[in-house]
Scaffold this motif. Sequence first.
Motif, PDB file in Angstrom:
ATOM      1  N   HIS A  78     -26.582  -0.278 -14.133  1.00  0.00           N
ATOM      2  CA  HIS A  78     -25.269   0.122 -13.631  1.00  0.00           C
ATOM      3  C   HIS A  78     -24.238  -0.898 -14.099  1.00  0.00           C
ATOM      4  O   HIS A  78     -24.555  -2.069 -14.248  1.00  0.00           O
ATOM      5  CB  HIS A  78     -25.281   0.168 -12.102  1.00  0.00           C
ATOM      6  N   PRO A  79     -22.990  -0.457 -14.354  1.00  0.00           N
ATOM      7  CA  PRO A  79     -21.972  -1.395 -14.784  1.00  0.00           C
ATOM      8  C   PRO A  79     -21.816  -2.533 -13.786  1.00  0.00           C
ATOM      9  O   PRO A  79     -21.871  -2.343 -12.578  1.00  0.00           O
ATOM     10  CB  PRO A  79     -20.693  -0.533 -14.844  1.00  0.00           C
TER      11      PRO A  79
ATOM     12  N   GLU B 277     -20.806  -3.567 -20.908  1.00  0.00           N
ATOM     13  CA  GLU B 277     -19.898  -2.570 -20.352  1.00  0.00           C
ATOM     14  C   GLU B 277     -19.779  -2.743 -18.847  1.00  0.00           C
ATOM     15  O   GLU B 277     -20.697  -3.235 -18.186  1.00  0.00           O
ATOM     16  CB  GLU B 277     -20.362  -1.159 -20.691  1.00  0.00           C
TER      17      GLU B 277
ATOM     18  N   GLY C  87     -17.089  -1.241 -15.271  1.00  0.00           N
ATOM     19  CA  GLY C  87     -16.044  -0.346 -14.817  1.00  0.00           C
ATOM     20  C   GLY C  87     -16.580   1.014 -14.432  1.00  0.00           C
ATOM     21  O   GLY C  87     -17.770   1.290 -14.569  1.00  0.00           O
ATOM     22  N   PRO C  88     -15.724   1.894 -13.932  1.00  0.00           N
ATOM     23  CA  PRO C  88     -16.163   3.216 -13.480  1.00  0.00           C
ATOM     24  C   PRO C  88     -16.681   4.061 -14.633  1.00  0.00           C
ATOM     25  O   PRO C  88     -16.244   3.916 -15.773  1.00  0.00           O
ATOM     26  CB  PRO C  88     -14.874   3.816 -12.883  1.00  0.00           C
ATOM     27  N   ARG C  89     -17.616   4.930 -14.321  1.00  0.00           N
ATOM     28  CA  ARG C  89     -18.230   5.763 -15.355  1.00  0.00           C
ATOM     29  C   ARG C  89     -17.327   6.905 -15.817  1.00  0.00           C
ATOM     30  O   ARG C  89     -17.437   7.370 -16.950  1.00  0.00           O
ATOM     31  CB  ARG C  89     -19.539   6.350 -14.826  1.00  0.00           C
ATOM     32  N   GLU C  90     -16.470   7.404 -14.937  1.00  0.00           N
ATOM     33  CA  GLU C  90     -15.679   8.579 -15.282  1.00  0.00           C
ATOM     34  C   GLU C  90     -14.495   8.174 -16.167  1.00  0.00           C
ATOM     35  O   GLU C  90     -14.085   7.026 -16.218  1.00  0.00           O
ATOM     36  CB  GLU C  90     -15.178   9.288 -14.016  1.00  0.00           C
TER      37      GLU C  90
ATOM     38  N   PRO D 202     -13.532   6.038 -21.967  1.00  0.00           N
ATOM     39  CA  PRO D 202     -13.766   4.590 -22.034  1.00  0.00           C
ATOM     40  C   PRO D 202     -12.819   3.913 -23.016  1.00  0.00           C
ATOM     41  O   PRO D 202     -12.306   4.549 -23.944  1.00  0.00           O
ATOM     42  CB  PRO D 202     -15.217   4.495 -22.535  1.00  0.00           C
TER      43      PRO D 202
ATOM     44  N   ALA E 246     -11.168  -3.112 -16.376  1.00  0.00           N
ATOM     45  CA  ALA E 246     -12.338  -2.459 -15.779  1.00  0.00           C
ATOM     46  C   ALA E 246     -12.134  -2.098 -14.319  1.00  0.00           C
ATOM     47  O   ALA E 246     -12.931  -1.337 -13.757  1.00  0.00           O
ATOM     48  CB  ALA E 246     -13.568  -3.355 -15.922  1.00  0.00           C
TER      49      ALA E 246
ATOM     50  N   ARG F 267     -10.848   1.372 -15.506  1.00  0.00           N
ATOM     51  CA  ARG F 267     -11.349   2.046 -16.697  1.00  0.00           C
ATOM     52  C   ARG F 267     -12.741   1.546 -17.066  1.00  0.00           C
ATOM     53  O   ARG F 267     -13.072   0.389 -16.818  1.00  0.00           O
ATOM     54  CB  ARG F 267     -10.408   1.797 -17.887  1.00  0.00           C
ATOM     55  N   ARG F 268     -13.537   2.393 -17.664  1.00  0.00           N
ATOM     56  CA  ARG F 268     -14.811   1.962 -18.234  1.00  0.00           C
ATOM     57  C   ARG F 268     -14.508   1.184 -19.513  1.00  0.00           C
ATOM     58  O   ARG F 268     -13.833   1.682 -20.422  1.00  0.00           O
ATOM     59  CB  ARG F 268     -15.685   3.167 -18.547  1.00  0.00           C
TER      60      ARG F 268
END
Length: 289
Positions: A10-11, A34, A36-39, A42, A65, A68-69
């Motif tokens: 997981h990030p 990487e 940040g959020p997955r949605e 990126p 992050a 943003r991913r």
Amino acid sequence: MTTSRNSPTHPASLYTNAPTRTVSVQGVDFAYRELGPREGVPIVLLMHLAGVLDNWDPRVVDGLAARRRVVAFDNRGVGGSGGSTPDTIEAMAHDAVLFVRALGFDQVDLLGLSMGGFVAQVVAEAEPHLVRKVILAGTGPAGGPGIDKVPALTLRATLKGALTRQDPKLSLFFTDTASGRRAGRAFLRRLKERTQDRDKNISLLSLRAQLKAVKRWGRQSPSDLSVVRQPVLVANGADDRMVPSQNTLALAARLPRSELVPLFPDAGHGGIFQYHDQFVTRALGFLTS
């Protein structure tokens, strides 16, 4: 220690503890981190000359992050990535596209810093459907004034740094003023916040290849930036001695859908690090608009 792309991870919440992973790009392992959020789309970070994963300012990465991913990676042959480092910007751009596709992304935003900004320009032109928006920091167009002198300037600063036991980034990235020196020292402290799983420094062979690529970019004929149709945010310090700040103004004037961040005062090549709070706020606003 690295983990493969297929591991159930997981990030991380902070860049200083984001795990270093690898992904195979046509048989060559590319190192990346990487968080940040997955949605959402990126944002992929494209690094400056001689830089590795640990050279990104954690305040900039963490700031981005938060909403943003973010994906940072080592160029081919640099840091933890395998293979041989290309000696042209165009080949680096090709690698960047292969890396993005190896991660399975259909669309990305790009943040290119210095040499990474050269790469971002080529990728944006070559892959208009892959790249949504671009941020160019401390960079310039092909054939821009002073860019072909970056290799010599870098080598002189590196030699001087070795003799004086001072990190060359202090003189290359920051102004020689009380404020600039203070900002530079703070930046170097932030780069040391990660204490485990640090990246390898760039090798001399890879540095030579990158220096050759930068010189070639500086001596190329000016490119037709009118073909770059994506929205582009352009930023720099007002006193960049590596990629002279007039190149930033030229990018803003020649790119058809550009926004110029007012040049950061008493700041140089590392202006987005010196003014990280202001830069992150402007960058997030641009990316979400």
